[in-house]
Scaffold this active site. Structure first.
Site, mmCIF file in Angstrom:
data_model
loop_
_atom_site.group_PDB
_atom_site.id
_atom_site.type_symbol
_atom_site.label_atom_id
_atom_site.label_comp_id
_atom_site.label_asym_id
_atom_site.label_seq_id
_atom_site.Cartn_x
_atom_site.Cartn_y
_atom_site.Cartn_z
ATOM 1 N N TYR A 136 0.890 -1.372 0.011
ATOM 2 C CA TYR A 136 0.075 0.032 -0.025
ATOM 3 C C TYR A 136 0.982 1.265 -0.035
ATOM 4 O O TYR A 136 0.591 2.259 -0.725
ATOM 5 C CB TYR A 136 -1.124 -0.053 1.145
ATOM 6 C CG TYR A 136 -2.037 -1.079 1.305
ATOM 7 C CD1 TYR A 136 -3.226 -1.051 0.373
ATOM 8 C CD2 TYR A 136 -1.810 -2.133 1.999
ATOM 9 C CE1 TYR A 136 -4.135 -2.216 0.307
ATOM 10 C CE2 TYR A 136 -2.956 -3.320 1.846
ATOM 11 C CZ TYR A 136 -3.908 -3.069 1.218
ATOM 12 O OH TYR A 136 -4.730 -4.254 0.858
ATOM 13 N N ASN A 159 -12.359 0.103 -4.928
ATOM 14 C CA ASN A 159 -12.303 -0.272 -6.174
ATOM 15 C C ASN A 159 -13.499 -1.073 -6.749
ATOM 16 O O ASN A 159 -14.201 -1.904 -6.086
ATOM 17 C CB ASN A 159 -11.357 -1.147 -6.572
ATOM 18 C CG ASN A 159 -10.883 -1.643 -7.956
ATOM 19 O OD1 ASN A 159 -11.396 -0.882 -8.708
ATOM 20 N ND2 ASN A 159 -10.365 -2.558 -8.059
ATOM 21 N N CYS A 167 -6.537 -4.748 -7.741
ATOM 22 C CA CYS A 167 -6.235 -4.581 -6.425
ATOM 23 C C CYS A 167 -5.885 -5.619 -5.593
ATOM 24 O O CYS A 167 -5.325 -5.789 -4.524
ATOM 25 C CB CYS A 167 -7.476 -4.059 -5.615
ATOM 26 S SG CYS A 167 -9.028 -4.832 -5.748
ATOM 27 N N HIS A 168 -6.003 -7.111 -6.087
ATOM 28 C CA HIS A 168 -5.458 -8.305 -5.532
ATOM 29 C C HIS A 168 -3.894 -8.172 -5.438
ATOM 30 O O HIS A 168 -3.395 -9.077 -5.141
ATOM 31 C CB HIS A 168 -5.957 -9.430 -6.125
ATOM 32 C CG HIS A 168 -5.601 -9.799 -7.718
ATOM 33 N ND1 HIS A 168 -6.239 -9.202 -8.878
ATOM 34 C CD2 HIS A 168 -4.756 -10.442 -8.364
ATOM 35 C CE1 HIS A 168 -5.643 -9.457 -9.795
ATOM 36 N NE2 HIS A 168 -4.925 -10.204 -9.735
ATOM 37 N N GLU A 195 -1.405 -16.220 -11.124
ATOM 38 C CA GLU A 195 -0.348 -15.607 -11.911
ATOM 39 C C GLU A 195 1.195 -16.142 -11.405
ATOM 40 O O GLU A 195 1.959 -15.187 -11.902
ATOM 41 C CB GLU A 195 -0.497 -13.901 -11.351
ATOM 42 C CG GLU A 195 -1.994 -13.473 -11.791
ATOM 43 C CD GLU A 195 -2.280 -12.186 -11.413
ATOM 44 O OE1 GLU A 195 -1.304 -11.183 -10.801
ATOM 45 O OE2 GLU A 195 -2.972 -11.580 -11.523
#
Length: 199
Positions: A136, A159, A167-168, A195
């Site tokens: 953050y 979001n 945002c993940h 990912e």
């Protein structure tokens, strides 16, 4: 050649939606404007108990339209076609993302209501590549206000466009996973694992 200005929202076509299943996580659900292929809202539909996926998708579409009605009433007033779209840039990008092409949504335009700083934070989030994370604090710095950690976290929490504004990929400075409003921390970990990043 310049683009012709768009007519007022009241004269624009109904919003469209599409969805695609994410192996074991639920379904990505996206609402978009067809005239400019721009995502207006997106979330993850996860079935509750024995709820079929189609019912979960319907529930999430209703929730997204309720949020749009609150935050962007002129967009919500356009209403939405009842049947999903299967062709077009957005529908094809959503299908590709669900199939494992993690960059498929990167070039799709996104519009969501929010303050100037939130817009900066959301734009910065879109710069975080798949398979990587930022804290953050790093996100606040990327958005031009290095000391605004809490404001950056608030932008993540507010979001409206999951996946396209990823945002993940934002975690705590101490390496903790942080919260995730689209299915909780287990879902956030699973999305990062898709990912190639295990946290």
């Amino acid at each position: 050649m310049t683009d012709a200005p768009l007519p007022p929202e009241s004269n624009l076509p109904e919003l469209r939606w599409c969805s695609a299943s994410l192996e074991g996580l639920g379904a990505i659900v996206v609402i978009y404007s067809p005239e400019d292929e721009t995502i207006r809202a997106a979330s993850l539909a996860q079935a509750l108990d024995d709820e079929p996926e189609v019912a979960a998708i319907g529930r999430v579409l209703e929730q997204l339209m309720d949020r749009l009605e609150l935050l962007a009433p002129s967009t919500a007033a356009r209403e939405m076609k009842p049947l999903p779209a299967s062709t077009g840039k957005v529908a094809e990008a959503v299908a590709a993302y669900a199939a494992g092409e993690h960059t498929a949504l990167d070039e799709i335009p996104v519009v969501q209501p929010g303050s100037e700083y939130r817009q900066d934070v959301w734009a910065a989030m879109r710069e975080v590549p798949a398979g990587e994370t930022v804290s953050y604090a790093e996100l606040a710095q990327m958005a031009g206000r290095p000391l605004a950690h809490r404001a950056a976290a608030s932008a993540c929490a507010n979001n409206l466009v999951a996946f396209a504004v990823p945002c993940h990929r934002v975690i705590r400075s101490d390496g903790g996973i942080g919260g995730y409003g689209f299915g909780g921390t287990g879902t956030k970990r699973a999305l990062l694992a898709r990912e190639g990043l295990l946290l």
